[in-house]
Each structure stands twice: as structure tokens, then as C-alpha cells.
Design an enzyme around this catalytic site. Sequence first.
Site, mmCIF file in Angstrom:
data_model
loop_
_atom_site.group_PDB
_atom_site.id
_atom_site.type_symbol
_atom_site.label_atom_id
_atom_site.label_comp_id
_atom_site.label_asym_id
_atom_site.label_seq_id
_atom_site.Cartn_x
_atom_site.Cartn_y
_atom_site.Cartn_z
ATOM 1 N N ASP A 1 23.972 -71.596 -29.435
ATOM 2 C CA ASP A 1 23.812 -70.139 -29.565
ATOM 3 C C ASP A 1 24.376 -69.662 -30.897
ATOM 4 O O ASP A 1 25.555 -69.866 -31.185
ATOM 5 C CB ASP A 1 24.540 -69.436 -28.417
ATOM 6 C CG ASP A 1 24.109 -67.992 -28.238
ATOM 7 O OD1 ASP A 1 24.014 -67.275 -29.251
ATOM 8 O OD2 ASP A 1 23.870 -67.591 -27.087
ATOM 9 N N HIS B 1 19.684 -67.813 -28.462
ATOM 10 C CA HIS B 1 20.654 -66.856 -27.939
ATOM 11 C C HIS B 1 20.406 -66.652 -26.450
ATOM 12 O O HIS B 1 19.452 -65.992 -26.045
ATOM 13 C CB HIS B 1 20.498 -65.538 -28.699
ATOM 14 C CG HIS B 1 21.555 -64.523 -28.386
ATOM 15 N ND1 HIS B 1 22.875 -64.850 -28.190
ATOM 16 C CD2 HIS B 1 21.483 -63.161 -28.260
ATOM 17 C CE1 HIS B 1 23.574 -63.761 -27.950
ATOM 18 N NE2 HIS B 1 22.744 -62.724 -27.977
ATOM 19 N N SER C 1 24.703 -61.396 -23.714
ATOM 20 C CA SER C 1 25.271 -61.078 -25.029
ATOM 21 C C SER C 1 26.399 -60.053 -24.861
ATOM 22 O O SER C 1 27.330 -60.286 -24.091
ATOM 23 C CB SER C 1 24.160 -60.606 -25.968
ATOM 24 O OG SER C 1 24.591 -60.597 -27.305
#
Length: 513
Positions: free
Chosen positions: A452, A482, A226
Site C-alpha cells: 500500500d 491502496h 484509508s
Amino acid sequence: MANPCRLRAAALTTTVLLFAVLAGCGGSAKDGDLTAQELDWQDCPAPSEAEGGGSAPSPLPGGTAWQCATMKAPLDWSRPKGDTIGIALIRAQADGPANRRIGSLVFNFGGPGGSGVTTLPAFGADYTTLRTRYDLVSFDPRGVGRSAPVRCESNSQLDEYFQQDATPDDKAELAEFINRTKQFNAACEKNSKKILPHVRTTDAARDMDLMRQVLGDDKLHYFGISYGTELGGVYAHLFPRHVGRAVLDAVVDPTQNPEQGALGQAEGFQLALDNFAKDCTSQPKECPVGDTEQQVKARIAKLLADLDKKPIPGIFPRRLTETEATNGIAQSLYSKDFWEYLTEGLEQAYDGDGKVLMLLSDSLNGRSENGEYSNLLAANTAISCSDAKPRYSPDYVQRKLPEFRAASPLFGPFMAWGMLSCTDWPVPGAADHPDVSAPGSAPILVVGNTGDPATPYEGAKKMVEALGRGVGVELTYKGQGHGSYDSKNKCVQSAVNGYLLDGKVPKAGVVCS
């Protein structure tokens, strides 16, 4: 949810004692040379309030204990001989043969604002294969958790903050929203003035290069997830010759400004919501949320509209508002594993009970069951606003609302108004977007997930292009949620493990499903 992320706490006296104990764990540096400091690894204490609280991390399966230390780093990297701060570290030592050990593998799990010291133990068993050749290492980036944490508002003030209407419909609601944002930002300046100018991603990247040297590695071996992909890209830009084997998973698009990023996230969460509705209505048993995909989304939209007018009981004494319900829905879309909780939460909310959706919202906001918050929101805001140069006005957001609603009727307005979070921030932003160009770097494996919600798939290709020719190597996972490695997809894990453990760079364009 303007800056989506994740997650508890201890009494103030305990936190103060922990700081006192850990202040001496950084070892001593010779003649002020911080690269010469020796880390004093000790058993890990329970997480501090800013890290989210809870219990000290349990040993890994097999008995390996987690160890913690504090590394000294300059407060201001433009004055490397000046004041220092402590960067909290955690590690689990490699369990393979000593002659096969590669070095340390440093993790950043994202946010920005997430505590690596608490997150790595929570997922440590998932990286068992990687521990055969690496010490697993993570850290609280500066401003986060136990590393000179940014502090803004109290727990009771944060309860009020998250109960506010984050999608104002008239002038009075807009004035209240703007005033509440100003109050939060002013509290950050008042309580964290010294650290606020020094929490940019470039500062954290310099901390990681110091960490590399203190850990005794010639190259930084890195696993960024991320926001951790942005941090990894910035590190590669600043220190291309020091990049070892690096993986970026759930990739932030480094070419986007905050507005473009917010719009992309609105589209990403809408895609995940569409996939949830499709999955729910395609099961053999009846979908309790609706009979068709369109009906599922229409009923969710009506629920939020109803909550905007009249919140329902949540976790006493709080009531579930439209904002917290939207947060809860977003949290459940981070992983397909959470979809069953979304279904349960929606069912209960239709019957007037908001507990499950509020629990999901609390998880996203870093609130523990005992009502204490980590410093996730404070750190997230401080880092994001220090990095990003643009400052948006209410009039500008008003003009952009149709575009955001078109991207997502449910999440669009929420994301659009979230762009005001940095408008009155006391520290100027550094740039429109990060520079991740890294000529001369070793290959970096860039993994994108087509489903995602938080870091849309297109960001992986943009990262590869921005890193430069011969650096970024793209791998695609056709999945949901994610991130990709933690999906436990064998194709993805084989490619990532093959690179990190054996240096085998996958062919560019490999697709896993």
C-alpha cells in the site's frame, strides 16, 4: 498531494436548489432530541458541485435504488442544543430475508474529504455479498460535499493553486509557495469561518454515533477505508461499548504525527514506484519507459526535472508542470490497475504531450472535465489541520529535506514541503496524533496491505497495538494498491465477509496472498 486522496459539479443555482430541497429531509426531532429524528428517505439527486457533480446514482444490478436523506447534527457538539447542520446520507437497503438482516453497515472511504454519498454508489456492486444482511449506508462527513461543506477558493484559483511549484528550489520560489498557501488558508477562513472549528475527526465520530441511533441500531457496524480507519479508531475510543462488527482496511498509523505520516507516505509511494518499475521491466514485451528498473526511475526523475524548468502542453490551456506530473504519477500508484495509464502517460510526456498525466492529476485533485472542483482539497485541509497540532516552519522543512529525499528522491521533497499546509491555519490543531485506545470494544478486524503506497503496511500493526489487547485483530494481504478488500482477493474477502456476516473473527496474524 501533501494529503493524497480523490474526486466534479453543477451550476450554482442547481446547488442552491438542492440545499433548499434537502434541508427538509432530516425529519423532525421531538423536543430538540436529535436521536428521535426520523429520516425522510427519497430518490437521490445529482451530486452537488462540492460532491463532484455528475449524474444521480444508477440503481444497483437487480434494480435496487439508492435513497438519500439528511440527518440533523449539532454544529458544535459542546452545545448539543444549539445550531444544527445537515449530514447527507445515502443507503441501499438489504436484499436478503428480513429475519436475517443485521442492521446498517456504515462506510467511510477516506480522504479526509471524500464524499461517501458519491463513492458508495460507484463501488456498491463490490459489496453485494454484504448487502444480503445489511443496509449499505454512507455519508458526507461534516465539512464535506453536501454536509456543511468547507469552501475556500474558486475553480480558476484552484487551477492556479495546483499549477504552482510545490517543491521550491530557491528563495523566490519558496516565498511564492508560502504566499500561495497563505492565500488558500485565508480564503478558507473567509468563506467557511462558521464550520472550520467543528470539522475534527472527533466531531465526525460523534455524528456517527448519532447516526447509529437514528438508523435504529444498538451497535455501529462499520467499514472504514484509508482515513476511514482513523475515524473508526476514534469512534471506538469514544464509544467502545457501541462498536459492533467493524473492519478497518488500508490502515492509517494512529501513532504518527504529520511529519512521520508524510515521511511514511514518501516511503510508501517510493515502494509502489519501485514495484511499478519492476513489473514493467519484467514483462515479456519491452517496457516503453526503460530497459531496467533503475532506468525507468531515472527517466521519470529526468522528466520531472525537465518539467520543473519548462512545462509541456497538458489539457488546454493548462500546461503540465512538475507538480501536476508528480500528482499524476502518485494517483496511478494507488492501484495496480492504473499502472497501464502511468506507462501511457509517461510515454506521451516524453513526446511532449502531458494530457494523460494531467488527467490523472485532475482525478487526484477532484477536478472534473468541465473544470469544476469538488471541495475535496478544502475539506481535506480543514479536517487535517483541525486534527493535527504541529505547525512546521520553512526552516524546519529545509532541515528535514535530506531525510525525505533519502526516503524517496521523487516524492520526498513534495511530501516535506506539504507539511507547511497547516502553518497559517486559523483553527488550532487538537493533538499530535489521534487517540484510538478502545478497552471494552468488540473485536475490530484490521487489514493491512504490504504494497500500500498511501497507508504503509506498518500502520496496521500500530493500529492493532493502539486499539488495545483483545480489540484489534490483524490480517495481512501481500498485494499492491491502496486497500485490500477491493483487490477482490478471495482470502481477504472471505475473512472480511465471514466476520461482518457471521461474526467469525479470523485468527490474529492470518496472511493472504
